[in-house]
Write an enzyme that holds these catalytic residues in place. Structure first.
Site, PDB file in Angstrom:
ATOM      1  CG  ASN A   1      -1.782   1.191   1.358  1.00 48.51           C
ATOM      2  OD1 ASN A   1      -1.883   1.980   0.417  1.00 48.51           O
ATOM      3  ND2 ASN A   1      -2.431   1.348   2.505  1.00 48.51           N
TER       4      ASN A   1
ATOM      5  N   GLY B   1       4.580   1.538   4.935  1.00 50.36           N
ATOM      6  CA  GLY B   1       5.906   2.159   4.864  1.00 50.36           C
ATOM      7  C   GLY B   1       6.975   1.306   4.193  1.00 50.36           C
TER       8      GLY B   1
ATOM      9  CD  GLU C   1      -3.097   5.730   6.572  1.00 49.22           C
ATOM     10  OE1 GLU C   1      -3.127   5.723   5.334  1.00 49.22           O
ATOM     11  OE2 GLU C   1      -2.161   5.240   7.233  1.00 49.22           O
TER      12      GLU C   1
ATOM     13  CD  GLU D   1      -4.046  -2.185   7.486  1.00 50.97           C
ATOM     14  OE1 GLU D   1      -2.902  -2.404   7.074  1.00 50.97           O
ATOM     15  OE2 GLU D   1      -4.686  -1.165   7.205  1.00 50.97           O
TER      16      GLU D   1
ATOM     17  CG  HIS E   1      -6.092   2.223   5.220  1.00 49.54           C
ATOM     18  ND1 HIS E   1      -5.654   3.169   6.125  1.00 49.54           N
ATOM     19  CD2 HIS E   1      -5.067   1.351   5.063  1.00 49.54           C
ATOM     20  CE1 HIS E   1      -4.418   2.861   6.485  1.00 49.54           C
ATOM     21  NE2 HIS E   1      -4.032   1.772   5.856  1.00 49.54           N
TER      22      HIS E   1
ATOM     23  CE  LYS F   1      -0.422   3.382   4.606  1.00 47.60           C
ATOM     24  NZ  LYS F   1      -0.373   3.515   6.049  1.00 47.60           N
TER      25      LYS F   1
ATOM     26  CB  SER G   1       4.595  -1.443  12.457  1.00 46.08           C
ATOM     27  OG  SER G   1       4.223  -0.089  12.632  1.00 46.08           O
TER      28      SER G   1
ATOM     29  N   GLY H   1       1.979   2.496  10.944  1.00 48.30           N
ATOM     30  CA  GLY H   1       2.967   3.560  10.812  1.00 48.30           C
ATOM     31  C   GLY H   1       3.627   3.963  12.112  1.00 48.30           C
TER      32      GLY H   1
HETATM   33  P1  PGA Z   1       2.415   0.504   7.829  1.00 47.08           P
HETATM   34  O1  PGA Z   1       0.996   0.708   7.139  1.00 47.08           O
HETATM   35  O2  PGA Z   1       2.970  -0.800   7.279  1.00 47.08           O
HETATM   36  O3  PGA Z   1       3.224   1.687   7.406  1.00 47.08           O
HETATM   37  O4  PGA Z   1       2.187   0.437   9.281  1.00 47.08           O
HETATM   38  C1  PGA Z   1       0.109  -0.360   6.955  1.00 47.08           C
HETATM   39  C2  PGA Z   1      -1.153   0.141   6.312  1.00 47.08           C
HETATM   40  O5  PGA Z   1      -1.577   1.253   6.606  1.00 47.08           O
HETATM   41  O6  PGA Z   1      -1.761  -0.549   5.483  1.00 47.08           O
END
Ligand code: PGA
Length: 255
Positions: A9, A238, A100, A170, A98, A11, A216, A176
């Site tokens: 992803n 990330g 976010e 998640e 998601h 983003k 993460s 993140g």
């Molecule tokens: P992250 O994001 O691996 O940076 O924690 C995961 C995600 O938001 O799908």
């Protein structure tokens, strides 16, 4: 046997050149692996989906996802992208729900339900994200929050459509942050998700749906997380921006 899936992803990252460079590096590394059961899904910005589709064409292990889509089919919705459009250019999956988007775009389960219906009716496959906040976990509400997210957005689906879903657990506090859910927390929640699906539908559907972990995820923790009985892969943010580290996560599935 459930499909193993690792999603990148991206983003809101990468210029066009960077996106092309990154996917080219991922493709060449993936091509050096013998991946039988693992599907690698790249979710770039809408802007680069066409580029990524062109570059991955004919590659049996790599498919493409959109990070979002509209809850409308078509019409006067300036700035939106519909599932019909995504299907017309060869997208396979759409990430929905998601955290976010739940947080910054105020997307709730009922809106996500509308998106899920359009995604499925336009021959795309949803990757539905669920997960609790830190506050909800600390107050022991994590199971009820996740159950509600599944119930309100998915459980109206008939069995034959439910089967097409991919679910990503998640925990919001792990996204993140560098803090990963422990192996026990992960397995416990994934098993819970499967039990809830089994109760609503049946055990064969629950056993057939891939449930991914996100938050993460990195090349160090992926192998122990992916070794959990009910974890079928990962949704990686990330770390998916670095080809080497991302492909190392994919390699966690290779003995
Ligand atoms: P992250 O994001 O691996 O940076 O924690 C995961 C995600 O938001 O799908």
């Amino acid at each position: 046997m459930r499909k193993k899936i690792v999603v990148a992803n991206w983003k809101m990252n990468n210029t066009q050149d960077e996106a092309i460079h990154l996917v080219t590096a991922i493709i060449s590394k993936i091509n050096n692996l013998t991946l039988k059961e693992v599907e690698v899904v790249i979710a770039p910005s809408y802007l680069y989906i066409k580029d990524v589709i062109e570059l991955t064409k004919g590659n049996l292990n790599i498919t493409v996802a959109a990070q979002n889509c509209s809850e409308h089919l078509k019409g006067a919705y300036t700035g939106e992208v519909s599932s019909i459009m995504l299907h017309s250019i060869g997208v396979k999956y759409v990430i929905v729900g998601h955290s976010e988007r739940r947080a910054y775009q105020n997307e709730n389960n009922l809106l996500l339900k509308q998106k899920i219906d359009l995604i499925l009716s336009n021959h795309l496959l949803p990757i539905y994200c669920c997960g609790e906040s830190l506050e909800e976990r600390n107050s022991d509400e994590h199971f009820s929050v996740v159950e509600n997210q599944l119930n309100e957005a998915l459980f109206h689906l008939p069995m034959e459509l439910m089967k097409k879903l991919v679910i990503a657990y998640e925990p919001v506090w792990a996204i993140g942050t560098g803090v990963t859910a422990t192996v026990n927390q992960t397995q416990e929640m994934h098993q819970f998700i499967r039990n809830v699906i089994s109760k609503k539908y049946n055990s064969s559907i629950a056993d057939s749906i891939s449930v991914l972990y996100g938050g993460s995820c990195n090349s160090t923790n992926a192998s122990e997380l992916f070794a959990c009985e009910d974890v079928d892969g990962g949704l990686v943010g990330g770390v998916s921006l670095a080809a080497n580290d991302f492909v190392k996560i994919v390699e966690s599935f290779i003995d």
